[in-house]
Design an enzyme around this catalytic site. Structure first.
Site, short mmCIF file in Angstrom:
data_model
loop_
_atom_site.label_atom_id
_atom_site.label_comp_id
_atom_site.label_asym_id
_atom_site.label_seq_id
_atom_site.Cartn_x
_atom_site.Cartn_y
_atom_site.Cartn_z
N SER A 238 0.77 -1.32 -0.01
CA SER A 238 -0.18 0.05 0.00
C SER A 238 0.89 1.33 0.17
O SER A 238 2.23 1.14 -0.04
CB SER A 238 -0.90 0.09 1.21
OG SER A 238 0.16 0.34 2.54
N LYS A 239 0.32 2.46 0.07
CA LYS A 239 0.93 3.64 -0.21
C LYS A 239 2.05 3.78 0.77
O LYS A 239 3.16 4.26 0.54
CB LYS A 239 0.05 4.80 -0.01
CG LYS A 239 -0.78 4.99 -1.31
CD LYS A 239 -1.36 6.42 -1.13
CE LYS A 239 -2.40 6.77 -2.39
NZ LYS A 239 -3.35 7.46 -2.28
#
Ligand code: GLU
Length: 461
Positions: A238-239
């Site tokens: 994820s980010k």
């Protein structure tokens, strides 16, 4: 023999992320390998979350990666009439029914089931209604009550779900809009998709989709569920692990070839080979060689591959991406060496194009006086700097070799080791202590700029 038809079906609720790009790549590779067809379908029925900007970002990402589609992009929002027709067909044939249960009833049902430690599911109250009722309704698929759904996943092998685990899925909401599992089925069917290659987060949807396809007397496609990409900590990427958008990788200075090679290998292998041209990928790719286990993203490996492609690709091609980076930095490259030449001297020493651009600004931009200059340009070195300037100014042929000779001779004349002259000169010309070999740097910078910068530097002390 049926021709292979694959599809990439992103929901336009954000940028093209690398997990999606990898799925798209596998779909594309398989279609290319089999001389089949690769379809792009935009699943934009979630009107609230889908945006035109995301559609544009997905198309841009695919274009940059060079993943050309043969058909599409098809937009689900343009196919509502078709979904409505199939919905009517399912209702007419008794495979779907109108459900009038209120939100309150469904909520109460759920609460009771949870209390009794049962899995929350619709109890089928409206399944057997024969008459239409007044009031709002949704449409549910009449899932087979018994038996199992089995499919041979091309990556995982045989996968079986018990029908009594799957409740009667809503296929059209109260406002009449179709739901994801239903539109996918109609589209895969209409678009004659033969191979559904997608993330394994969809594996629970597959038995539902197969049941709907069977109700429509359609043959289900083959399914291949690709394990997800993990971050270095073993959690889903994820980010917070860094860049996840394909275009962000472009911004960070990666070549599409490097990202494609990396993504292909991340989750698929062909012996021990690490570096693959696109042609090799097309030749060797097999769905069965996709790994069953999730793979962890490794930035160092991507950087390594990127540098490999920076070094081995045609410099004229790399220069185009470097130009894009320079433009992002606001650097005008019209007055300075051809970018292609810069690529040749910098590719050995930089891992990304962003780094290459940052470290090549001095070929095009004025160098500002900085601490490094103040440290290196000291009175002691001025005589040598002036003499190297004069020798360079009188050169009639400006080549790497002639420059090299001037540097070594001037150092000797001034009783200095080459490094003692080279470092202040480098700082004077580039503003820093790191650059390609000095003769190459001077050559590319051009005589006029070199003289001007030595003069400017000499003036600071
Ligand atoms: N639209 C879905 C997604 O973006 C993919 C659906 C599918 O591949 O079947 O996750």
């Amino acid at each position: 023999m049926t021709m292979v038809r694959t599809r990439f079906a992103p929901s336009p609720t954000g940028f093209l992320h690398i997990g999606g790009a990898r799925t798209a790549l596998y779909c594309w590779l398989y279609a290319r390998k089999t001389q089949g067809t690769f379809i792009l379908r935009i699943e934009d029925t979630d009107i609230l979350r889908s945006t035109p900007e995301s559609v544009a970002a997905i198309l841009q990402g695919m274009a940059w990666l060079n993943l050309a589609y043969d058909e599409g992009p098809f937009y689900q929002t343009k196919r509502f009439d078709r979904y409505r027709a199939v919905l009517e067909q399912l209702i007419a044939e008794g495979h779907a029914y109108r459900c009038y249960c209120s939100k309150e009833r469904l909520e109460a049902l759920r609460t009771t089931q949870l209390k009794q430690k049962e899995k929350p599911r619709y109890d089928g109250l409206c399944r057997h209604l024969t008459e239409s009722q007044p009031g709002p309704f949704c449409v549910r698929f009449k899932n087979p009550a018994e038996g199992v759904v089995t499919f041979d996943d091309l990556i995982r092998g045989t996968v079986t779900f018990a029908n009594n685990e799957l409740d009667d899925l809503v296929i059209a909401r109260t406002d009449g809009t179709p739901t994801y599992n239903f539109t996918v089925v109609v589209d895969d069917w209409d678009m004659k998709v033969t191979h559904v290659i997608r993330g394994d987060d969809h594996i629970n949807n597959t038995p539902r989709q197969i049941n709907i396809l069977r109700a429509l007397a359609a043959t289900p496609p083959f399914y291949a569920h690709v394990p997800m990409i993990l971050g270095s900590d073993g959690k889903r990427l994820s980010k917070r692990h860094g860049a996840v958008s394909v275009m962000q990788y472009r911004e960070e200075g990666f070549l599409p070839e490097a990202l494609l090679n990396y993504l292909a290998r991340l989750g698929w292998s062909h012996g021990d080979q690490e570096i693959f041209s696109i042609e090799e990928l097309v030749e060797y790719f097999e769905i069965k060689d996709i790994n069953r286990a999730a793979a962890a993203f490794n930035l160092d490996k991507l950087l390594w591959l990127n540098q490999h492609y920076l070094k081995t690709s045609d410099p004229a091609y790399v220069a185009k991406e470097l130009l894009w980076q320079m433009a992002r930095l606001g650097v005008d490259v019209s007055d300075g060496p051809p970018l292609e030449e810069v690529v040749r001297v910098q590719c050995e020493r930089t891992k990304t194009l962003q780094e290459m651009a940052e470290r090549s600004r001095y070929f095009y931009e004025e160098v500002q006086v900085n601490d490094e200059m103040k440290r290196h340009i000291v009175p002691d070195i001025l005589p040598a700097l002036r003499s190297v300037r004069d020798h360079l100014a009188s050169l009639s042929v400006w080549t790497k070799e002639s420059i090299h000779l001037v540097l070594t001779e001037t150092a000797a004349e001034n009783g200095l080791k080459l490094g003692k002259l080279a470092q202040p000169l480098r700082v004077a010309l580039t503003g820093g202590t790191v650059s390609p070999p000095l003769d190459a740097t001077l050559f590319l910078m051009g005589k006029a700029r070199v003289i001007e910068r030595i003069n400017k530097a000499a003036a600071i002390c």
